[in-house]
Design a protein around this motif. Structure first.
Motif, short mmCIF file in Angstrom:
data_model
loop_
_atom_site.label_atom_id
_atom_site.label_comp_id
_atom_site.label_asym_id
_atom_site.label_seq_id
_atom_site.Cartn_x
_atom_site.Cartn_y
_atom_site.Cartn_z
N THR A 163 50.14 31.09 49.83
CA THR A 163 49.09 32.12 49.81
C THR A 163 49.21 33.00 48.57
OG1 THR A 163 48.92 32.13 52.22
CG2 THR A 163 48.13 34.09 51.07
N SER A 164 50.44 33.35 48.21
CA SER A 164 50.66 34.15 47.00
C SER A 164 50.15 33.42 45.76
CB SER A 164 52.15 34.47 46.85
OG SER A 164 52.40 35.20 45.68
N MET B 230 46.29 33.55 45.73
CA MET B 230 45.77 34.85 45.34
C MET B 230 45.87 35.07 43.84
SD MET B 230 46.78 37.51 48.40
CE MET B 230 48.55 37.28 48.24
N ARG B 231 46.97 34.65 43.27
CA ARG B 231 47.13 34.79 41.81
C ARG B 231 46.09 33.93 41.07
NH1 ARG B 231 52.26 36.40 43.34
NH2 ARG B 231 53.23 37.85 41.86
N MET C 207 43.19 42.93 45.55
CA MET C 207 43.92 41.68 45.34
C MET C 207 45.30 41.97 44.75
SD MET C 207 43.66 38.35 45.67
CE MET C 207 41.95 37.81 45.57
N CYS D 204 47.49 43.43 47.35
CA CYS D 204 47.83 42.41 48.35
C CYS D 204 48.92 41.49 47.82
CB CYS D 204 46.58 41.61 48.72
SG CYS D 204 46.80 40.55 50.16
N ILE D 205 48.79 41.07 46.57
CA ILE D 205 49.81 40.21 45.96
C ILE D 205 51.17 40.90 45.99
CG2 ILE D 205 50.58 39.22 43.76
CD1 ILE D 205 47.60 38.62 43.17
N CYS E 97 47.94 44.17 53.66
CA CYS E 97 47.09 43.35 52.79
C CYS E 97 45.71 43.18 53.41
CB CYS E 97 47.73 41.98 52.55
SG CYS E 97 46.66 40.83 51.67
N ALA F 154 36.55 35.97 47.53
CA ALA F 154 37.95 36.41 47.51
C ALA F 154 38.39 36.90 48.89
CB ALA F 154 38.15 37.51 46.47
N VAL G 242 41.23 35.00 51.09
CA VAL G 242 42.48 35.73 51.28
C VAL G 242 42.70 36.07 52.75
CG1 VAL G 242 43.71 37.89 50.78
CG2 VAL G 242 42.58 36.63 48.94
#
Length: 205
Positions: free
Chosen positions: A89-90, A93-94, A110, A113-114, A160, A173, A177
Protein backbone atom coordinates in the motif's frame (compact mmCIF):
# COMPACT_ATOMS: atom_id res chain seq x y z
CA UNK A 1 11.82 -78.58 -8.12
CA UNK A 2 14.43 -76.61 -6.19
CA UNK A 3 14.54 -73.98 -8.97
CA UNK A 4 10.77 -73.65 -8.90
CA UNK A 5 10.75 -73.27 -5.11
CA UNK A 6 13.51 -70.65 -5.23
CA UNK A 7 11.67 -68.73 -7.94
CA UNK A 8 8.45 -68.77 -5.87
CA UNK A 9 10.28 -67.41 -2.84
CA UNK A 10 11.82 -64.70 -5.00
CA UNK A 11 8.40 -63.67 -6.37
CA UNK A 12 6.92 -63.70 -2.86
CA UNK A 13 9.73 -61.46 -1.57
CA UNK A 14 9.12 -58.98 -4.38
CA UNK A 15 5.37 -58.99 -3.66
CA UNK A 16 6.03 -58.30 0.04
CA UNK A 17 8.30 -55.37 -0.84
CA UNK A 18 5.66 -53.95 -3.19
CA UNK A 19 3.02 -54.36 -0.47
CA UNK A 20 5.20 -52.52 2.08
CA UNK A 21 5.85 -49.65 -0.35
CA UNK A 22 2.14 -49.40 -1.23
CA UNK A 23 1.21 -49.41 2.45
CA UNK A 24 3.76 -46.67 3.21
CA UNK A 25 2.47 -44.48 0.38
CA UNK A 26 -1.12 -45.00 1.50
CA UNK A 27 -0.22 -43.96 5.06
CA UNK A 28 1.51 -40.81 3.90
CA UNK A 29 -1.54 -39.81 1.86
CA UNK A 30 -3.95 -40.63 4.68
CA UNK A 31 -1.95 -38.60 7.23
CA UNK A 32 -1.50 -35.53 5.08
CA UNK A 33 -5.20 -34.67 4.63
CA UNK A 34 -5.76 -35.25 8.36
CA UNK A 35 -3.02 -32.84 9.38
CA UNK A 36 -4.05 -30.30 6.76
CA UNK A 37 -7.66 -30.46 7.92
CA UNK A 38 -6.63 -30.17 11.57
CA UNK A 39 -4.48 -27.11 10.80
CA UNK A 40 -7.12 -25.33 8.72
CA UNK A 41 -9.77 -26.04 11.36
CA UNK A 42 -7.46 -24.52 13.97
CA UNK A 43 -7.12 -21.39 11.83
CA UNK A 44 -10.88 -21.23 11.26
CA UNK A 45 -11.54 -21.58 15.00
CA UNK A 46 -8.91 -18.96 15.91
CA UNK A 47 -10.30 -16.54 13.34
CA UNK A 48 -13.77 -16.63 14.92
CA UNK A 49 -12.34 -14.50 17.74
CA UNK A 50 -11.32 -11.73 15.33
CA UNK A 51 -13.41 -8.80 14.09
CA UNK A 52 -13.13 -9.91 10.45
CA UNK A 53 -13.13 -13.73 10.55
CA UNK A 54 -13.63 -14.30 6.81
CA UNK A 55 -10.68 -12.10 5.91
CA UNK A 56 -8.67 -13.73 8.69
CA UNK A 57 -9.29 -17.24 7.40
CA UNK A 58 -8.79 -16.27 3.76
CA UNK A 59 -5.47 -14.55 4.46
CA UNK A 60 -4.05 -17.25 6.76
CA UNK A 61 -5.40 -20.61 5.57
CA UNK A 62 -2.83 -20.80 2.75
CA UNK A 63 -0.17 -20.94 5.48
CA UNK A 64 -1.85 -23.83 7.34
CA UNK A 65 1.16 -26.16 7.08
CA UNK A 66 3.43 -23.48 8.56
CA UNK A 67 1.03 -22.37 11.30
CA UNK A 68 0.14 -25.92 12.39
CA UNK A 69 -1.85 -25.38 15.61
CA UNK A 70 0.46 -22.83 17.21
CA UNK A 71 -0.90 -19.62 18.83
CA UNK A 72 2.51 -17.98 18.32
CA UNK A 73 2.81 -18.95 14.66
CA UNK A 74 -0.70 -17.85 13.74
CA UNK A 75 -0.06 -14.45 15.36
CA UNK A 76 3.37 -14.23 13.70
CA UNK A 77 1.92 -15.10 10.29
CA UNK A 78 -0.90 -12.57 10.70
CA UNK A 79 1.74 -9.89 11.40
CA UNK A 80 3.73 -10.88 8.31
CA UNK A 81 0.64 -10.80 6.08
CA UNK A 82 -0.28 -7.36 7.44
CA UNK A 83 3.28 -6.07 7.06
CA UNK A 84 3.45 -7.16 3.40
CA UNK A 85 0.05 -5.62 2.61
CA UNK A 86 1.12 -2.37 4.29
CA UNK A 87 4.38 -2.23 2.31
CA UNK A 88 2.45 -2.80 -0.91
CA UNK A 89 0.00 0.00 0.00
CA UNK A 90 2.85 2.38 0.80
CA UNK A 91 4.39 1.71 -2.62
CA UNK A 92 1.03 2.31 -4.33
CA UNK A 93 0.52 5.64 -2.53
CA UNK A 94 3.97 6.84 -3.51
CA UNK A 95 3.27 5.88 -7.12
CA UNK A 96 -0.06 7.75 -7.14
CA UNK A 97 1.53 10.81 -5.56
CA UNK A 98 4.31 10.74 -8.15
CA UNK A 99 2.32 10.01 -11.32
CA UNK A 100 -1.02 11.79 -10.79
CA UNK A 101 -1.68 15.50 -10.69
CA UNK A 102 -3.34 15.70 -7.31
CA UNK A 103 -5.19 18.71 -5.97
CA UNK A 104 -3.22 20.43 -3.18
CA UNK A 105 -5.53 19.18 -0.44
CA UNK A 106 -5.41 15.60 -1.77
CA UNK A 107 -1.63 15.79 -2.19
CA UNK A 108 -1.28 16.95 1.43
CA UNK A 109 -3.54 14.13 2.67
CA UNK A 110 -1.53 11.64 0.62
CA UNK A 111 1.77 12.87 2.07
CA UNK A 112 0.40 12.64 5.63
CA UNK A 113 -0.99 9.18 4.93
CA UNK A 114 2.32 7.92 3.55
CA UNK A 115 4.04 9.16 6.70
CA UNK A 116 1.68 7.49 9.16
CA UNK A 117 1.56 4.24 7.15
CA UNK A 118 5.36 4.17 7.23
CA UNK A 119 5.11 4.54 11.02
CA UNK A 120 2.64 1.63 11.02
CA UNK A 121 5.06 -0.47 8.95
CA UNK A 122 7.86 0.25 11.46
CA UNK A 123 5.62 -0.84 14.35
CA UNK A 124 4.63 -4.04 12.55
CA UNK A 125 8.27 -4.76 11.72
CA UNK A 126 9.28 -4.35 15.36
CA UNK A 127 6.47 -6.70 16.36
CA UNK A 128 7.60 -9.35 13.87
CA UNK A 129 11.15 -9.11 15.20
CA UNK A 130 10.07 -9.42 18.83
CA UNK A 131 7.53 -12.23 18.59
CA UNK A 132 10.24 -14.72 17.59
CA UNK A 133 12.22 -13.78 20.72
CA UNK A 134 9.53 -14.78 23.19
CA UNK A 135 10.70 -16.95 26.07
CA UNK A 136 9.13 -17.80 29.39
CA UNK A 137 11.28 -15.17 31.09
CA UNK A 138 10.20 -12.30 28.82
CA UNK A 139 6.73 -13.43 27.74
CA UNK A 140 4.72 -10.78 29.60
CA UNK A 141 7.03 -7.91 28.64
CA UNK A 142 7.16 -8.78 24.92
CA UNK A 143 3.42 -9.43 24.70
CA UNK A 144 2.81 -5.99 26.21
CA UNK A 145 5.11 -4.43 23.61
CA UNK A 146 3.37 -6.31 20.78
CA UNK A 147 -0.07 -5.16 21.91
CA UNK A 148 1.16 -1.55 22.19
CA UNK A 149 2.86 -1.51 18.78
CA UNK A 150 0.06 -3.21 16.85
CA UNK A 151 -2.54 -0.98 18.51
CA UNK A 152 -0.44 2.03 17.44
CA UNK A 153 -0.27 0.68 13.88
CA UNK A 154 -4.07 0.43 13.83
CA UNK A 155 -4.36 4.03 15.06
CA UNK A 156 -2.00 5.17 12.29
CA UNK A 157 -4.18 3.49 9.67
CA UNK A 158 -7.32 5.14 11.09
CA UNK A 159 -5.51 8.50 10.97
CA UNK A 160 -4.75 7.96 7.29
CA UNK A 161 -8.39 7.18 6.49
CA UNK A 162 -9.58 10.25 8.41
CA UNK A 163 -7.36 12.41 6.22
CA UNK A 164 -9.33 11.34 3.14
CA UNK A 165 -12.78 12.02 4.58
CA UNK A 166 -15.14 14.60 3.08
CA UNK A 167 -16.57 15.19 -0.39
CA UNK A 168 -13.70 17.43 -1.42
CA UNK A 169 -11.44 14.38 -1.27
CA UNK A 170 -13.44 12.33 -3.77
CA UNK A 171 -11.61 10.93 -6.78
CA UNK A 172 -9.24 8.20 -7.92
CA UNK A 173 -6.66 8.76 -5.17
CA UNK A 174 -9.24 8.56 -2.38
CA UNK A 175 -10.88 5.47 -3.89
CA UNK A 176 -7.60 3.58 -4.30
CA UNK A 177 -6.07 4.59 -0.99
CA UNK A 178 -9.14 4.08 1.20
CA UNK A 179 -9.76 0.65 -0.30
CA UNK A 180 -6.22 -0.47 0.53
CA UNK A 181 -6.09 1.22 3.93
CA UNK A 182 -9.38 -0.35 4.99
CA UNK A 183 -7.99 -3.78 4.12
CA UNK A 184 -4.74 -3.35 6.05
CA UNK A 185 -6.66 -1.87 9.00
CA UNK A 186 -8.83 -5.00 9.04
CA UNK A 187 -5.73 -7.22 8.78
CA UNK A 188 -4.10 -5.28 11.63
CA UNK A 189 -7.22 -5.61 13.78
CA UNK A 190 -7.22 -9.37 13.18
CA UNK A 191 -3.51 -9.62 13.98
CA UNK A 192 -4.08 -7.77 17.26
CA UNK A 193 -6.90 -10.16 18.19
CA UNK A 194 -4.65 -13.17 17.51
CA UNK A 195 -1.86 -11.58 19.58
CA UNK A 196 -4.34 -11.11 22.42
CA UNK A 197 -5.32 -14.78 22.07
CA UNK A 198 -1.66 -15.76 22.26
CA UNK A 199 -1.17 -13.58 25.35
CA UNK A 200 -4.12 -15.32 27.01
CA UNK A 201 -2.93 -18.82 26.07
CA UNK A 202 0.62 -18.32 27.47
CA UNK A 203 1.70 -21.30 25.34
CA UNK A 204 5.39 -21.34 24.45
CA UNK A 205 6.16 -23.35 21.31
Amino acid sequence: MQGSSSSSRHVLAILLIILQITSSIAKSFSHKPYHTKRNTEYIRSSCTTTTYPRLCYRSLSIYASKINTSPRLIAHTALLVTFRASKSTSRLMRKIARTHRLKPRVAAAMADCIEVIDDSIDELQKSIGEIVRIRRSNFVLIMSDLQTWVSAALTDEDTCMDGFSGRAMNGYAKMMVRKRIVKIAHLTSNALALINNYASSQILD
